[in-house]
Design an enzyme around this catalytic site. Sequence first.
Site, PDB file in Angstrom:
ATOM      1  N   GLY A 101       0.793  -1.214   0.000  1.00  0.00           N
ATOM      2  CA  GLY A 101       0.000   0.000   0.000  1.00  0.00           C
ATOM      3  C   GLY A 101       0.825   1.263   0.000  1.00  0.00           C
TER       4      GLY A 101
ATOM      5  CB  VAL B  27       8.870  -5.720  -1.588  1.00  0.00           C
ATOM      6  CG1 VAL B  27       9.950  -6.598  -0.950  1.00  0.00           C
ATOM      7  CG2 VAL B  27       8.012  -5.086  -0.507  1.00  0.00           C
TER       8      VAL B  27
ATOM      9  CG  ASN C 110       1.454  -8.538   6.235  1.00  0.00           C
ATOM     10  OD1 ASN C 110       2.098  -8.360   5.206  1.00  0.00           O
ATOM     11  ND2 ASN C 110       0.727  -7.594   6.783  1.00  0.00           N
TER      12      ASN C 110
ATOM     13  CB  VAL D  71      11.302 -15.367   3.704  1.00  0.00           C
ATOM     14  CG1 VAL D  71      10.817 -16.772   4.046  1.00  0.00           C
ATOM     15  CG2 VAL D  71      11.707 -14.621   4.971  1.00  0.00           C
TER      16      VAL D  71
ATOM     17  CG  ASP E 236      -2.091  -5.054   7.697  1.00  0.00           C
ATOM     18  OD1 ASP E 236      -3.274  -5.425   7.643  1.00  0.00           O
ATOM     19  OD2 ASP E 236      -1.430  -4.738   6.696  1.00  0.00           O
TER      20      ASP E 236
END
Length: 728
Positions: A23, A27, A141, A93, A136
């Site tokens: 938002g 990344v 996530n 990751v 969040d």
Amino acid sequence: MSDQGLTVFNGRYELLRRIARGGMADVYLARDASLDRQVAVKVLFPEFANDPSFVERFRREAKAAANLNHPNIVGIYDWGQEQGTYYIVMEYVVGRSMADVLRSTGPLSPDRAAEIASDVAEALSSAHSAGLVHRDIKLGNIIVSDDGQVKVADFGIATALAQRAGDNLTHIGSVMGTATYFSPEQARGKALDGRSDLYSLGVVLYEMIVGKPPFTADTSTAVAVKHVQERPLPPSMLGVTVAQSLEAIILKLLAKNPANRYPRADDLRADLLRYLDGAHRIPDRVVQPSPTTERPVTRARPPRTGSHPRTQSRTGPVRVPTASQPAVGTAGGSSFQPPVTPPLPPGGGPPPGGGPPPQYVPPAYYYEEVHRSDGWKRTLLMVLGLVVLLGALGFLAVTFYDSLGLDDEATPTGTTPSEDAALVEVPDVIGLSYGEADAQLRALGLEPEPSYQVNIEVPENTVFAQSPPAGQRIAEEEVVALTVSQGEIPRVPSIRGRNRVDAEEILRNAGFGVIVIEGPSQAEAGTVVFQEPAAGTEITEGDLVVTITVSTGPGQIFVPDVREQSPFDAIQTLIGQGFRVAERREPSTDVPEGEIIDTDPPHGFPVSAGLEVFIIISDGPPLVTIPDVQGLLFDTGRLAIEREGLLIGTVTFEPVEPGSTDVGRILAQTPPPDLEVATETTVDVVVGELSEFDSDQSGVDPSGGEGGDSEGQDQSGAADTEESTTSS
């Protein structure tokens, strides 16, 4: 820039490719040249880099998350400013988010979902201990690496639990996060603590098992309202096979009132581990195994740091459910109260008289049934205790009787026989309907005062407690408090049209809290003109609050300007000023999708209170229909496309035979005609050319744009001449 043309931050982080978009930031997968390892770099959008509040939030994410060192939390390595924006360097990751997993595999098995939730709870415990609320928690996530390790990412909107002087970064009343996973207090813009994260984790656990979240709707605003007002359906009612204990855990997490959830993430994790150890049912009693009957016993021990293999941080794969686990049942209800645990004997040793030591149940939110063999001893002790209790009650009764002076020889000190005669003995009305109890008490000159409580074990409108108790003598016209069952789900009584005093009394007697809002109306001053929730609405325990709007008399008010607010906040603002609210969606080229264009009537317009006001929400740019340009000369087709607000994309050429009428005409288009798309969508076309035309001209505008030559221009001119001849 590096020699290879890559963007490099801080002279060491080479951005390789974008892997996600959030938002407020992109990344990227990057390479840390100093340590020769892959990292993830989050880069704030340029349009936010000049906004101090966004920048401060971004910086706070780095500082907050960098202090968290836990195997189940994505690590933060570095942060800084570069090329007019800000960035954070994080652990990369290799794996997938749970949102991707559910999209590809569907619902998870209850055991697998519980394992993932247990690891997330462990991560939240570490964050909450450091004074941070994630705010969040959602499937997107939660990342599961290729080796099975669970990681919680994005503390981008985390807020400090302990407010420090001068820290005004998080204001009560602001709403952040994802509506699907909002806690009720988050949707209302209230102050948050760790229990809000646990509610969101409850939504995640529910979705992992059921395959969809507990609340869905067409708009984020409607979803947030459902979190505040509606009760989730238990997974077992949706046909999901789930153990009683796990369903009780989920419903406890989804309690509307934070006080009814787990107080800490550690408590949640302990219950999830008990479930994974085989505690699948919620029994009604605790007994000991019979000496003549052998039965396997599940021994649940209280979690102690470092003692239980599942309470330690895991860095390897999570446990895969096995076929040896017992069959599961369905939950019997939507709420669960912890059982009372028998105390340990002094010293913790075996009971007097020998025999096997009893299997004591640890304190927990649920437990597995354990059978005991000392039933006769416990029965004897209970009988002896009952005898002692009855003796004490008898002594107290005699003492009380003497103090009242009801015998023939004495009267109580300071009480005359006439005063004693005026006392009335309170009858026993427990078990009667409220109407019967009311009539019986009033016949004796007493004043009944009801209060309503949710009680699923007592029929609705039945008295299940009274004060003073039956048999006590009191003066006439004194109050007898009656507690009346409201059944399993309380319903909001109708109070519209009543005066404010009567409405508040009715609501409070029915067990509801009251919030009063005043505003002008055509109704008489002091009259209730609106109530929220509406009459007859079922409300879950913990949210027994009704908002009433009371008229201040005839008058007009101005529609407030809510364009800068979120849809949810705008609804609350309009309701608070006495309006009824509805939504309408319209396309807009100026207002981003999901934001408010205006209201209808528009803001600043004088209207009567109680009027229905529409909030108009943007659907984004309007859709246009792609025209059919096949067979047209290129220039004509281009004009038709651009006239609809579309753009010409890639132009490729296809050889045609000499003398063909297709020279210079559009032979094909992508996307196809009559498809509805957003404005400024590109349309790719294929244009016919002479077979001897230089094939290297592919992708070049045939009207003489960049890369064209004289032959291409002559070809276009020939096509124009042909068009003119055909037209004449």
